[in-house]
Design an enzyme around this catalytic site. Structure first.
Site, PDB file in Angstrom:
ATOM      1  N   GLN A   1     -15.941  -3.376   7.612  1.00  0.00           N
ATOM      2  CA  GLN A   1     -16.189  -4.818   7.637  1.00  0.00           C
ATOM      3  C   GLN A   1     -16.392  -5.443   9.017  1.00  0.00           C
ATOM      4  OE1 GLN A   1     -14.317  -9.031   6.006  1.00  0.00           O
ATOM      5  NE2 GLN A   1     -13.458  -7.177   5.194  1.00  0.00           N
TER       6      GLN A   1
ATOM      7  N   ASP B   1     -10.919  -8.422  10.623  1.00  0.00           N
ATOM      8  CA  ASP B   1     -12.249  -7.818  10.482  1.00  0.00           C
ATOM      9  C   ASP B   1     -13.378  -8.789  10.825  1.00  0.00           C
ATOM     10  OD1 ASP B   1     -11.318  -5.355   9.786  1.00  0.00           O
ATOM     11  OD2 ASP B   1     -11.455  -5.677   7.644  1.00  0.00           O
TER      12      ASP B   1
ATOM     13  N   GLN C   1      -1.446 -38.765   7.748  1.00  0.00           N
ATOM     14  CA  GLN C   1      -1.812 -39.213   9.096  1.00  0.00           C
ATOM     15  C   GLN C   1      -1.148 -40.568   9.332  1.00  0.00           C
ATOM     16  OE1 GLN C   1      -5.977 -39.063  10.198  1.00  0.00           O
ATOM     17  NE2 GLN C   1      -5.270 -37.236  11.240  1.00  0.00           N
TER      18      GLN C   1
ATOM     19  N   TYR D   1      -6.950  -0.974  10.683  1.00  0.00           N
ATOM     20  CA  TYR D   1      -7.542  -1.771   9.608  1.00  0.00           C
ATOM     21  C   TYR D   1      -6.997  -3.198   9.672  1.00  0.00           C
ATOM     22  CZ  TYR D   1      -9.665   2.246   7.284  1.00  0.00           C
ATOM     23  OH  TYR D   1     -10.443   3.322   6.987  1.00  0.00           O
ATOM     24  N   GLU D   2      -7.697  -4.061   8.951  1.00  0.00           N
ATOM     25  CA  GLU D   2      -7.424  -5.500   8.889  1.00  0.00           C
ATOM     26  C   GLU D   2      -5.948  -5.909   9.038  1.00  0.00           C
ATOM     27  OE1 GLU D   2      -9.503  -8.456   8.031  1.00  0.00           O
ATOM     28  OE2 GLU D   2      -7.581  -9.330   8.544  1.00  0.00           O
TER      29      GLU D   2
ATOM     30  N   PHE E   1     -16.490   2.568  15.493  1.00  0.00           N
ATOM     31  CA  PHE E   1     -15.860   3.843  15.132  1.00  0.00           C
ATOM     32  C   PHE E   1     -14.436   3.885  15.664  1.00  0.00           C
ATOM     33  CE2 PHE E   1     -20.361   5.502  15.374  1.00  0.00           C
ATOM     34  CZ  PHE E   1     -20.497   5.623  13.999  1.00  0.00           C
TER      35      PHE E   1
ATOM     36  N   GLY F   1       0.786 -29.431  13.117  1.00  0.00           N
ATOM     37  CA  GLY F   1       0.330 -30.283  14.220  1.00  0.00           C
ATOM     38  C   GLY F   1       1.180 -31.546  14.224  1.00  0.00           C
ATOM     39  N   GLY F   2       0.609 -32.645  14.681  1.00  0.00           N
ATOM     40  CA  GLY F   2       1.358 -33.905  14.723  1.00  0.00           C
ATOM     41  C   GLY F   2       1.507 -34.550  13.353  1.00  0.00           C
ATOM     42  N   GLN F   3       0.676 -34.123  12.374  1.00  0.00           N
ATOM     43  CA  GLN F   3       0.731 -34.765  11.059  1.00  0.00           C
ATOM     44  C   GLN F   3       1.391 -33.846  10.043  1.00  0.00           C
ATOM     45  OE1 GLN F   3      -2.555 -33.908  12.208  1.00  0.00           O
ATOM     46  NE2 GLN F   3      -2.577 -35.680  13.556  1.00  0.00           N
TER      47      GLN F   3
ATOM     48  N   LYS G   1      -6.513   4.059  15.248  1.00  0.00           N
ATOM     49  CA  LYS G   1      -7.497   3.490  14.320  1.00  0.00           C
ATOM     50  C   LYS G   1      -6.799   2.333  13.619  1.00  0.00           C
ATOM     51  CE  LYS G   1      -9.913   7.784  13.442  1.00  0.00           C
ATOM     52  NZ  LYS G   1     -10.504   8.665  12.445  1.00  0.00           N
TER      53      LYS G   1
ATOM     54  N   THR H   1     -25.730  12.327  13.461  1.00  0.00           N
ATOM     55  CA  THR H   1     -25.799  12.315  14.928  1.00  0.00           C
ATOM     56  C   THR H   1     -24.986  13.446  15.551  1.00  0.00           C
ATOM     57  OG1 THR H   1     -24.025  10.704  14.890  1.00  0.00           O
ATOM     58  CG2 THR H   1     -26.251   9.855  15.106  1.00  0.00           C
ATOM     59  N   LYS H   2     -24.501  14.351  14.714  1.00  0.00           N
ATOM     60  CA  LYS H   2     -23.809  15.515  15.280  1.00  0.00           C
ATOM     61  C   LYS H   2     -24.707  16.743  15.272  1.00  0.00           C
ATOM     62  CE  LYS H   2     -19.110  13.984  14.978  1.00  0.00           C
ATOM     63  NZ  LYS H   2     -17.910  13.893  14.170  1.00  0.00           N
TER      64      LYS H   2
HETATM   65  N1  CAO Z   1     -23.293  11.198  11.907  1.00  0.00           N
HETATM   66  C1  CAO Z   1     -22.330  12.064  12.298  1.00  0.00           C
HETATM   67  N2  CAO Z   1     -21.033  11.709  12.413  1.00  0.00           N
HETATM   68  C2  CAO Z   1     -20.709  10.431  12.120  1.00  0.00           C
HETATM   69  C3  CAO Z   1     -21.675   9.484  11.705  1.00  0.00           C
HETATM   70  C4  CAO Z   1     -23.035   9.924  11.613  1.00  0.00           C
HETATM   71  N3  CAO Z   1     -23.995   9.095  11.228  1.00  0.00           N
HETATM   72  N4  CAO Z   1     -21.045   8.318  11.487  1.00  0.00           N
HETATM   73  C5  CAO Z   1     -19.734   8.517  11.741  1.00  0.00           C
HETATM   74  N5  CAO Z   1     -19.522   9.788  12.129  1.00  0.00           N
HETATM   75  C6  CAO Z   1     -18.258  10.424  12.503  1.00  0.00           C
HETATM   76  C7  CAO Z   1     -17.662   9.845  13.772  1.00  0.00           C
HETATM   77  O1  CAO Z   1     -18.304  10.325  14.901  1.00  0.00           O
HETATM   78  C8  CAO Z   1     -16.215  10.328  13.646  1.00  0.00           C
HETATM   79  O2  CAO Z   1     -16.158  11.643  14.155  1.00  0.00           O
HETATM   80  P1  CAO Z   1     -14.876  12.276  14.926  1.00  0.00           P
HETATM   81  O3  CAO Z   1     -14.482  13.376  14.023  1.00  0.00           O
HETATM   82  O4  CAO Z   1     -15.385  12.740  16.238  1.00  0.00           O
HETATM   83  O5  CAO Z   1     -13.858  11.231  15.081  1.00  0.00           O
HETATM   84  C9  CAO Z   1     -15.986  10.397  12.144  1.00  0.00           C
HETATM   85  O6  CAO Z   1     -17.270  10.168  11.542  1.00  0.00           O
HETATM   86  C10 CAO Z   1     -14.993   9.379  11.631  1.00  0.00           C
HETATM   87  O7  CAO Z   1     -15.291   8.111  12.168  1.00  0.00           O
HETATM   88  P2  CAO Z   1     -14.166   6.981  12.237  1.00  0.00           P
HETATM   89  O8  CAO Z   1     -13.004   7.467  13.038  1.00  0.00           O
HETATM   90  O9  CAO Z   1     -14.784   5.744  12.730  1.00  0.00           O
HETATM   91  O10 CAO Z   1     -13.817   6.810  10.680  1.00  0.00           O
HETATM   92  P3  CAO Z   1     -12.429   6.742   9.918  1.00  0.00           P
HETATM   93  O11 CAO Z   1     -12.789   6.560   8.496  1.00  0.00           O
HETATM   94  O12 CAO Z   1     -11.541   7.894  10.233  1.00  0.00           O
HETATM   95  O13 CAO Z   1     -11.713   5.417  10.471  1.00  0.00           O
HETATM   96  C11 CAO Z   1     -11.577   3.077  10.935  1.00  0.00           C
HETATM   97  C12 CAO Z   1     -12.114   4.147  10.020  1.00  0.00           C
HETATM   98  C13 CAO Z   1     -12.177   1.745  10.517  1.00  0.00           C
HETATM   99  C14 CAO Z   1     -10.043   2.996  10.818  1.00  0.00           C
HETATM  100  C15 CAO Z   1     -11.967   3.395  12.405  1.00  0.00           C
HETATM  101  O14 CAO Z   1     -13.366   3.540  12.456  1.00  0.00           O
HETATM  102  C16 CAO Z   1     -11.525   2.358  13.409  1.00  0.00           C
HETATM  103  O15 CAO Z   1     -10.360   2.273  13.779  1.00  0.00           O
HETATM  104  N6  CAO Z   1     -12.492   1.552  13.896  1.00  0.00           N
HETATM  105  C17 CAO Z   1     -12.241   0.593  14.942  1.00  0.00           C
HETATM  106  C18 CAO Z   1     -11.509  -0.586  14.418  1.00  0.00           C
HETATM  107  C19 CAO Z   1     -12.226  -1.234  13.268  1.00  0.00           C
HETATM  108  O16 CAO Z   1     -13.366  -1.606  13.349  1.00  0.00           O
HETATM  109  N7  CAO Z   1     -11.480  -1.450  12.196  1.00  0.00           N
HETATM  110  C20 CAO Z   1     -11.955  -2.336  11.160  1.00  0.00           C
HETATM  111  C21 CAO Z   1     -12.447  -1.645  10.012  1.00  0.00           C
HETATM  112  S1  CAO Z   1     -12.701  -2.812   8.744  1.00  0.00           S
HETATM  113  O17 CAO Z   1     -11.211  -2.960   8.056  1.00  0.00           O
END
Ligand code: CAO
Length: 372
Positions: free
Chosen positions: A17, A169, A273, A139-140, A97, A248-250, A137, A74-75
Site C-alpha cells: 500500500q 501506509d 465552540q 507494516y501499517e 522493498f 484543541g481549545g474546543q 520490515k 530483476t534477479k
Molecule cells: N524480481 C525479482 N525479485 C523481486 C522482484 C522482482 N520483480 N520484486 C521483489 N523482489 C524480491 C526483493 O528483491 C526481495 O528480495 P530479497 O530476498 O533480496 O530480500 C524479495 O522480493 C522480498 O521483498 P520484500 O522484502 O520487499 O517483501 P516482503 O514481502 O518480505 O516484505 C514488506 C514486505 C512490506 C514488509 C517490506 O517490503 C517492507 O518492509 N517495506 C518497506 C516498508 C513498507 O513499505 N511497508 C508498507 C507496506 S504496506 O503495509
C-alpha cells in the site's frame, strides 16, 4: 489535455500500500507510471482478500489505477538488463522493498547514479536510515505504534488502538509524493537527481505533532486541561488516550443520535465552540446555562463536560466490472483528473519493452528466459 506530470516517467517498483498509493497519485496527475512486478505472481495484493474469483482484488485495483504493468524478474541477468535500460530513460524510481533489497538486486544508489545521474530515487521504509530499527520490515500497524498514534488513540481504560485510516501506509506515500515533486523541482535548477526517502514512523509522527506538543506540556505542568482526565482523573508521565475528546481549545465528543440502538453509525461529532455556546443552550433547553458563570466559559464547563454532552444526547437528531475507488483527494482548478483502471499483471510488458527499443526477437528472448 496536457497534464502537469506529462513526460515524467516513473519506474514503480512498489507493492502493498505505502508505495502504490504514492505512485497512483502521480499517475492521476499525468506521469507514465510503469509498475514492475515479478512474473507469475506480481504484487501480493492482487490476490489478497479477493471478492471475485480470478479477478484482481479491490486492494490492488484501488491502489494501482493509472499505471502500466510490466512483469520483470530483476534477479535474472536479462531482467537486470531491462531494468538498467529503464533506469537510463526514466525520471523517478519509487520503491518500498524491505531494507537492502534493492542493493541485493545490484541496484544500489551508487549504481543508479552511475546509470542515470538525473534519476530521482524515492523510498519508503519502516524506520529512517541510521535508526536502530532501520533493518526491520514494517507494516501499517507497527508504524502507527512506533509513531505515537496508537498509544494516544482509544479510551483511557482500554489498550492502545490503531486507526482505520492508513496513517503508516497511504500517509507515508503522500509524504513521499511531496518529496518526489520537490526533487523534480530541484532537478530543474541543478540538473541532478537525488535520493528521497520517508520512513513510516516519521510520517505518522508528523501527524502526531499535537501529541508531541501535549507530551512537552505534560512534562512541564503535569496535566492537560483539555483532556477528559482533567480535572477529576489523574495523569501519568505519558500523554493519555483521550477517547473522542477534541484535543484543541474546543471541547468535543461523539454523541448518540436518534436510532443509535440499531444503527452503529447513528452518531455525530459535536464540538462546542465558544461563540456557539449561547445558541446551544437554547437548542438543548438549558437557556439558563448561557449566562451562568459555572457554564459560561470552556474552563468552567470542563469539569461538567460529560453531563453537558449527556444533556445534548437526549435531544433528538436526525468481474470486476465496475468498482468503486477513490480518485485524487486533491482538486485543481485547471486540471481534470481521469481515473483509469488498474492494469492486469503484465498487460503492458511488450509495449514497455518496445518503448525501450527492444525488437520482436529480443522480446521473444526475454520471454523464453522467463525474465518477463
Ligand atoms: N524480481 C525479482 N525479485 C523481486 C522482484 C522482482 N520483480 N520484486 C521483489 N523482489 C524480491 C526483493 O528483491 C526481495 O528480495 P530479497 O530476498 O533480496 O530480500 C524479495 O522480493 C522480498 O521483498 P520484500 O522484502 O520487499 O517483501 P516482503 O514481502 O518480505 O516484505 C514488506 C514486505 C512490506 C514488509 C517490506 O517490503 C517492507 O518492509 N517495506 C518497506 C516498508 C513498507 O513499505 N511497508 C508498507 C507496506 S504496506 O503495509
Amino acid at each position: 489535455m496536457t497534464k502537469p506530470l506529462d513526460g515524467v516517467r516513473i519506474i514503480d517498483f512498489t507493492h502493498v500500500q505505502a508505495g502504490p498509493a504514492c505512485t497512483q497519485l502521480l499517475g492521476f496527475y499525468g506521469a507514465d507510471v510503469i509498475k514492475v512486478e515479478r512474473p507469475g505472481s506480481g504484487d501480493v495484493t492482487r490476490s489478497q482478500l479477493r471478492d471475485l474469483p480470478g479477478a484482481d482484488a479491490l486492494y490492488f485495483t484501488m491502489l494501482n489505477g493509472n499505471k502500466r504493468s510490466l512483469t520483470l524478474d530483476t534477479k535474472t541477468p536479462e531482467g537486470k538488463e531491462v531494468l538498467e535500460a529503464m533506469i537510463k530513460t526514466s525520471d523517478v524510481l519509487v520503491e518500498n522493498f524491505g531494507p537492502g533489497a534493492l542493493d541485493r538486486m545490484g541496484f544500489s544508489w551508487e549504481r543508479i547514479q552511475e546509470l542515470n545521474p538525473k534519476l530521482i530515487m524515492a523510498s519508503v521504509k519502516g524506520f529512517s536510515e541510521g535508526h536502530s530499527y532501520e533493518d526491520l520490515k514494517v507494516y501499517e500497524n507497527v508504524a502507527q505504534c512506533a509513531g505515537g498514534a496508537a498509544s494516544t488513540t482509544g479510551f483511557w481504560d482500554g489498550p492502545p488502538t490503531v486507526s482505520a485510516a492508513a496513517l503508516g501506509d497511504s500517509n507515508t506515500g503522500m509524504h513521499l509524493a511531496i518529496g518526489i515533486l520537490t526533487a523534480l523541482m530541484q532537478r530543474q535548477k541543478t540538473g541532478k537527481g537525488q535520493k528521497v526517502s520517508c520512513s513510516m514512523q516519521d510520517a505518522v509522527l508528523n501527524l502526531c505533532r499535537v501529541k508531541l506538543r501535549d507530551q512537552q506540556r505534560l512534562d512541564k505542568i503535569g496535566y492537560l486541561e483539555e483532556y477528559p482526565q482533567y480535572p477529576h482523573g489523574s495523569f501519568t508521565d505519558v500523554v493519555p488516550r483521550g477517547g473522542n475528546a477534541g484535543g484543541g481549545g474546543q471541547p468535543g465528543w461523539v454523541l448518540k443520535c436518534k436510532g443509535w440502538e440499531t444503527d452503529p453509525n447513528a452518531y455525530i461529532y459535536f464540538t462546542i465552540q465558544g461563540h456557539a455556546w449561547e445558541p446551544i443552550t437554547r437548542a438543548i433547553g438549558k437557556p439558563e446555562w448561557a449566562k451562568d458563570p459555572a457554564y459560561m466559559t470552556p474552563e468552567a464547563r470542563q469539569d461538567k463536560i460529560f453531563d453537558i454532552f449527556k444533556t445534548i444526547e437526549e435531544v433528538d437528531h436526525k468481474v470486476r466490472g465496475k468498482y468503486l475507488t477513490i480518485g485524487s483527494p486533491i482538486k485543481f482548478s485547471d486540471l481534470e483528473i481521469e481515473v483509469k483502471p488498474s492494469p492486469v499483471l503484465g498487460e503492458h510488458t511488450d509495449e514497455v519493452l518496445r518503448d525501450l527499443g527492444y525488437g520482436k526477437e529480443d522480446i521473444a528472448r526475454l520471454h523464453a528466459a522467463k525474465a518477463v
